[in-house]
Write an enzyme that holds these catalytic residues in place. Structure first.
Site, PDB file in Angstrom:
ATOM      1  N   HIS A 157       0.805  -1.125   0.088  1.00 43.91           N
ATOM      2  CA  HIS A 157      -0.045   0.077  -0.155  1.00 43.91           C
ATOM      3  C   HIS A 157       1.044   1.514  -0.135  1.00 43.91           C
ATOM      4  O   HIS A 157       0.562   2.247   0.606  1.00 43.91           O
ATOM      5  CB  HIS A 157      -0.913   0.080   1.195  1.00 43.91           C
ATOM      6  N   SER A 278      16.141  19.948 -17.523  1.00 44.20           N
ATOM      7  CA  SER A 278      15.021  20.775 -17.675  1.00 44.20           C
ATOM      8  C   SER A 278      15.352  22.064 -18.656  1.00 44.20           C
ATOM      9  O   SER A 278      16.618  22.687 -18.547  1.00 44.20           O
ATOM     10  CB  SER A 278      14.281  21.268 -16.520  1.00 44.20           C
ATOM     11  N   LYS A 284      17.263  20.600 -12.225  1.00 42.73           N
ATOM     12  CA  LYS A 284      16.588  19.459 -12.506  1.00 42.73           C
ATOM     13  C   LYS A 284      17.466  18.085 -12.934  1.00 42.73           C
ATOM     14  O   LYS A 284      18.502  18.461 -14.127  1.00 42.73           O
ATOM     15  CB  LYS A 284      15.522  19.439 -13.312  1.00 42.73           C
ATOM     16  N   GLU A 291      10.102   7.510 -17.450  1.00 42.68           N
ATOM     17  CA  GLU A 291       8.834   7.945 -17.672  1.00 42.68           C
ATOM     18  C   GLU A 291       8.174   7.515 -19.014  1.00 42.68           C
ATOM     19  O   GLU A 291       7.154   7.155 -19.109  1.00 42.68           O
ATOM     20  CB  GLU A 291       8.770   9.735 -17.574  1.00 42.68           C
TER      21      GLU A 291
END
Ligand code: ARG
Length: 460
Positions: A157, A278, A284, A291
């Site tokens: 969970h 980025s 970043k 992804e």
């Protein structure tokens, strides 16, 4: 000059729009090499059946080899007027050796031809995918071996659960990709019967030995019903399903690693060469590769549903709708291969932040074992669970760590506690108590690694 194959029946030229709308050569030219292989085998069969004279057979075979070379060198000018890859290759043949080239389409329809090409394509792609999956599993086994002494938190969970060896995590995906491989093997079995010789729908009326052609084309079986064989695309569904499930596993792995690479978790470090930056935020370092692996899974699902929908409600037997099978097929194979490759690179290059994961694997993740300890002292599990729950609440309220409690504090919750409670209160020790087959003790993990290596055929 080669004209439309069906011109005899028609009184006007095909509308340009219809030509554009119905063509498939723009994408099925990817089957060209398989079509050539098939044409060669078919030419041999026609010669054996007495349809082609020796001279004709030799000319056709030689021309096919030349066309094959031109295909590989990108020298063929694929024409939409010829509709698909099959008609383009036939046109090439006729242009090169004259009318006798037209004999190649004896005892054959594009309906059995295209099904055969697609099966050849799938079988080849399954081999490539299984090979990539094996490479990925080997990377996972390597990482499991490297970090066999490092313990980390497991989550259920997405809440901290129990300490596990980092190896258990990597090996859990090794197991998933092993079953994926099995799914591809199943898809291979159903793609391994040759439709050629089924004709358009009802079979062929020339004395062709289908078994010989199947042998030539490396099919272990031949299809057994001409109507089924020319309209069956279920074998593509099996392939697309295997791609979709594998994509789901890659996506879940990617998701874990994306979370773990966040500053908040800081469980892993991804190499700079596999990350992107980025355009606006200078600080970043983004896990875009992972992804995209996660995102591309959408196509793999979509392609499966796409073809399922195309197939639903088709009247028997071949219908042109079936031409819509190819783009989802090619897309799933391309997408999956590049995604597996991306994940191989990530697994190979990633590092576990050992100190950080070890630190997070203690405290209340050890509480299940406190309950089990009490069970060992004769207390029924339900009661032991409640006592351990009270201890957990106490630890949270007092801002303490379970490992720091004194014997007195433990005894406040149950008289059954004694000095030996401290013998189990470390993530390593708790992990090593899980000695069941497939569990997270060092013993169980090493045992699994040995089995896995044997299964992959790599030396221990
Ligand atoms: N391009 C077609 C396909 O992919 C080949 C079969 C065409 N057959 C036909 N009867 N028009 O399905």
């Amino acid at each position: 000059m080669f004209k439309k194959a069906w011109e005899g029946r028609f009184s006007e030229e095909t509308d340009k729009f219809v030509e554009e709308f119905t063509e498939s050569v723009s994408f099925d030219k990817r089957l060209a090499i398989y079509d050539i292989i098939q044409n060669k085998a078919h030419a041999k069969a026609l010669y054996k059946a007495g349809v082609l004279k020796e001279e004709e057979f030799k000319n056709i075979f030689k021309a096919l080899e030349e066309i094959e070379r031109d295909i590989k060198e990108g020298k063929i000018n694929w024409k939409k007027e010829y509709e698909d890859v099959h008609m383009n290759i036939e046109a090439e043949l006729i242009n090169r050796i004259g009318k006798a080239g037209g004999k190649i389409h004896t005892a054959r329809s594009r309906n059995d031809q295209v099904a055969t090409d697609v099966k050849l394509y799938i079988k080849e792609n399954i081999k490539e995918i299984k090979d990539l999956l094996r490479r990925l599993r080997i990377e996972l086994i390597k990482k499991a071996e490297k970090y066999v002494d490092v313990v980390m938190p497991s989550y259920t969970h997405l809440q901290k659960a129990q300490p596990i060896r980092v190896s258990l995590y990597f090996l859990s995906f090794r197991e998933a990709f092993l079953y994926d491989s099995l799914r591809f093997s199943n898809a291979y079995v159903v793609s391994d019967s040759m439709p050629l010789g089924s004709g358009a729908v009802s079979g062929i009326d020339f004395p062709i030995d289908r078994y010989l052609t199947a042998d030539e084309l490396n099919f272990s079986k031949i299809t057994r019903n001409s109507m089924y064989a020319t309209s069956d695309r279920d074998f593509i569904l099996d392939f697309l399903y295997a791609c979709a499930v594998t994509g789901m596993h890659l996506s879940r792995l990617a998701e874990d690693l994306i979370i773990w690479a966040s500053e908040e978790f800081s469980f892993i470090n991804l190499p700079d060469r596999l990350c992107t930056g980025s355009s606006i935020m200078p600080q970043k370092k983004n896990p875009d590769v992972l992804e995209l692996v996660r995102g591309k899974t959408g196509r793999l699902y979509g392609n499966l549903l796409n073809l399922m929908t195309v197939l639903k409600g088709l009247p028997s037997a071949y219908n042109r709708d079936l031409q819509e099978d190819k783009e989802p097929l090619f897309d799933s194979s391309d997408t999956l291969k590049s995604s597996i490759f991306a994940v191989i690179k990530i697994i190979e290059g990633m590092e576990i932040n050992e100190e950080r994961v070890s630190k997070e694997a203690g405290n209340l993740l050890l509480i299940t074992d406190v309950a089990n300890y009490l069970v060992g002292k004769g207390i029924p599990f339900r009661e032991a669970h409640a006592i351990a729950g009270n201890i957990a609440m106490y630890v949270i309220k007092e801002h303490k760590r379970l490992e720091e409690l004194s014997l007195e504090e433990f005894k406040n919750f149950s008289p059954a506690f004694s000095e030996d409670i401290f013998e189990i209160l470390s993530p390593q020790k708790v992990a090593d108590r899980r000695t069941s087959f497939g569990g997270t003790s060092k013993e169980s993990i090493l045992n699994y690694i040995e089995i896995a290596k044997r299964e992959e055929g790599i030396s221990p």
